[in-house]
Design a protein around this motif. Structure first.
Motif, PDB file in Angstrom:
ATOM      1  N   ALA A  81     -78.897  17.581   1.942  1.00 59.38           N
ATOM      2  CA  ALA A  81     -77.295  17.574   2.009  1.00 59.38           C
ATOM      3  C   ALA A  81     -76.899  16.707   3.052  1.00 59.38           C
ATOM      4  CB  ALA A  81     -76.756  18.870   2.340  1.00 59.38           C
ATOM      5  N   VAL A  91     -70.645  16.457  -0.233  1.00 58.58           N
ATOM      6  CA  VAL A  91     -71.624  17.489  -0.437  1.00 58.58           C
ATOM      7  C   VAL A  91     -71.357  18.973  -0.455  1.00 58.58           C
ATOM      8  CG1 VAL A  91     -74.112  18.359  -0.154  1.00 58.58           C
ATOM      9  CG2 VAL A  91     -73.344  15.892   0.005  1.00 58.58           C
ATOM     10  N   ILE A  93     -72.929  22.596  -0.280  1.00 54.04           N
ATOM     11  CA  ILE A  93     -74.025  23.470  -0.107  1.00 54.04           C
ATOM     12  C   ILE A  93     -73.781  24.930  -0.063  1.00 54.04           C
ATOM     13  CG2 ILE A  93     -74.268  23.014   2.393  1.00 54.04           C
ATOM     14  CD1 ILE A  93     -77.329  22.926   2.007  1.00 54.04           C
TER      15      ILE A  93
END
Length: 597
Positions: A81, A91, A93
């Motif tokens: 990430a 991103v 996560i």
């Protein structure tokens, strides 16, 4: 598009050369060239103290999900990430336990990093997501492109099964593979890095904004270990190596104290230390004699040329027989008894249990392999992970481990655990061991110091609780802490007895129950002590307690889990289905954490 010399900073010859080159470049090459040229330009502008340029636009969005039991999948997810963010990718996560499965409809790019637990099971926090995706409620996912990185252990029959199941199910639901799934064994670093490199190349080609598919120097550093690691271990000096069991015990449990001065390790209670072991020299000598190979024969293993003796002692696993290994061996023999191992579904398991490569060589000779063919069948010796039994706050330059010696006899020959046998019989004070820190974010003390904790463990499973209480003592925490510990005999097997008594006296440990299974006619285990104190256990749960279970997965942890379900049914007047839902919720909330093996 053709470059004109008017208002151009290039002369006529340069314009001519550029016009000849540009039409021949692919889109990928143009993107790469742009990134290559823009990097030094940005540096030049910075040196000239130009105004800070606007941030580059987001090229794509990516969701990274992980299912982790011991922290490997989470560690990789966080590393990847960070690398994608550095390349201007937006991103998201999340662990599978916290991600709402219905949100799959809202995302277009997905990376899934997931381990397989035990005999093909999903990690605890991935169970609900796994069940949802395989249910009739799972959505169609034609809009989604994805890739799976599966972590596993090839010594288990159902190697990487959870990752394989997810990969197949996503495809069945209509999703498109970004890059093929990669299945990683315990030594996963290189395979995982190759998978992520392929993901980067494929994904960044699709970027709508200008960027570079190559990783800058800064990004490369994000993907590299900045401290000692499994691939670059720290050689820790052995300061102490004590047998914790008393005379006459059926067990041998070593308390190991290692110096980590200069390692700059940072770990928390619940983390583990990985030891990179070597095979027993005498076992290697006997195996080479049975193979009738010259120990000095040079072989190539993992792109390195070494003597066969060194390869078998220091690099390759020779003590575990897995089905994939036996199938490879089958290509080099026509021995009828060996071939019969695969005629019945579990025949190979019956033979493999407790045996090693020396047994195979002696039982089924002759074989047609060369030394090089022989080593190519074998995998790296896996690192052995041991829960840290000390607090870094209390012992800054040391780390303590609790290691139970594995010793048994099969087919008339004594066997020892590769690492535990070495620690018990060969490692001396002053020796060094190659080690690294293995993070386990799924086995952590609660952030709120006032949260009650219930620690359940048998044998060496008590190790992380020694770290927990040493940490709390160092911080001056005297909240509610309950230890339920079990072993065979009170007199010989009460591991760290004086530590628990000291913490009980100081208030760091508020209560303790012990179960010594061989001291009475009727065997009493930790789950029985849990049931005996069911009302108190449920009351602590109602107060928000976090449950920890550490130790053997197949018997102790399974029995404790069944008892917890039963107590919730009994004390909370719940149905079995309601109790199961409650236990799953506890896992999702990280109020039921397990470090089992």
């Amino acid at each position: 598009m053709k470059l004109q010399v008017i208002n151009s900073p290039f002369n006529e010859e340069q314009v001519k050369l550029l016009n000849e080159l540009l039409p021949k470049l692919t889109t990928e090459q143009k993107i790469w060239l742009n990134g290559y040229l823009s990097a030094p330009l940005a540096t030049l502008e910075a040196n000239e103290e130009q105004p800070t340029p606007a941030a580059q636009p987001i090229t794509q969005t990516m969701t990274i999900l992980y299912g982790s039991q011991t922290g490997n999948s989470q560690g990789l997810a966080e590393k990847y990430a960070a690398a994608l963010k550095a390349q201007h990718v937006e991103v998201t996560i999340s662990s599978l336990g916290k991600f709402k499965a219905t949100n799959l409809k809202k995302i277009t790019n997905l990376l899934l990093i997931v381990s397989t637990h035990g005999e093909g099971d999903p990690p605890d926090q991935a169970i609900q997501f796994y069940e949802f995706l395989h249910s009739k409620r799972a959505p169609k996912l034609e809009h989604l492109q994805y890739s799976v990185l599966a972590l596993g252990d090839s010594s288990y029959e159902f190697f990487c099964k959870t990752g394989k199941d997810f990969d197949e199910q996503f495809a069945k639901l209509g999703a498109t593979r970004m890059v093929p799934r990669t299945d990683c064994d315990v030594d996963y670093d290189d395979a995982a890095a190759q998978w992520f490199s392929a993901v980067q190349q494929k994904f960044l080609q699709q970027a709508t904004a200008v960027g570079s598919t190559s990783t800058s120097n800064e990004d490369t550093q994000l993907l590299e270990e900045s401290t000692y690691s499994r691939k670059n271990p720290f050689y820790a000096e052995v300061l102490e190596n004590l047998n914790l069991n008393g005379r006459g015990s059926n067990k041998e449990t070593r308390h190991l104290e290692l110096s980590i001065e200069g390692a700059h390790f940072h770990f928390e209670p619940g983390d583990s230390i990985g030891i990179l072991p070597e095979n027993d020299e005498q076992l290697v000598h006997t195996l080479l004699a049975a193979l009738q190979f010259n120990p000095e024969t040079e072989v190539t293993v993992f792109e390195e040329t070494v003597a066969l003796r060194d390869a078998l002692q220091k690099k390759l696993e020779i003590t575990v027989l897995s089905r994939p290994l036996l199938e490879k061996i089958g290509a080099y023999t026509e021995h009828q008894q060996f071939l019969k191992l695969f005629e019945e579904p579990n025949a190979w398991k019956g033979y493999a249990k407790g045996r090693d490569l020396l047994d195979v060589v002696k039982d089924f000779a002759p074989f047609t392999w060369s030394a090089q063919q022989f080593v190519e069948m074998l995998r790296k010796i896996p690192a052995r992970l041991y829960s840290i039994a000390s607090s870094q706050k209390a012992n800054n330059e040391e780390v303590h481990l609790t290691i139970g010696k594995v010793s048994y006899e099969t087919a008339g020959r004594k066997r020892l655990g590769v690492c535990s046998g070495s620690v018990a019989e060969r490692v001396q004070i002053g020796d060094t061991l190659p080690i690294y820190v293995h993070k386990n974010p799924n086995f952590r003390l609660p952030e709120n110091e006032d949260t009650p904790i219930i620690m359940i463990g048998a044998g060496t499973g008590v190790a992380p609780y020694r770290a927990f209480l040493e940490e709390r003592e160092e911080l001056g925490i005297e909240g509610k802490a309950w230890l339920i510990f079990g072993d065979q005999h009170f007199v010989t097997d009460f591991l760290y007895q004086t530590d628990w008594q000291r913490w009980l006296a100081s208030g760091t440990l508020s209560q303790m129950h012990v179960a010594f299974s061989r001291d009475t006619d009727q065997k009493v285990y930790v789950q029985h002590k849990l049931q005996e104190n069911a009302a108190s256990f449920y009351e602590w749960l109602e107060q928000g307690a976090v449950i920890y279970v550490c130790g053997d997965k197949q018997s102790m942890a399974a029995d404790v889990d069944a008892t917890i379900h039963h107590i919730i049914e009994q004390q909370g007047q719940k149905t079995p289905e309601e109790a199961k839902i409650i236990v799953n919720e506890l896992k999702q909330q990280k109020r039921y954490q397990r470090d089992v093996y």
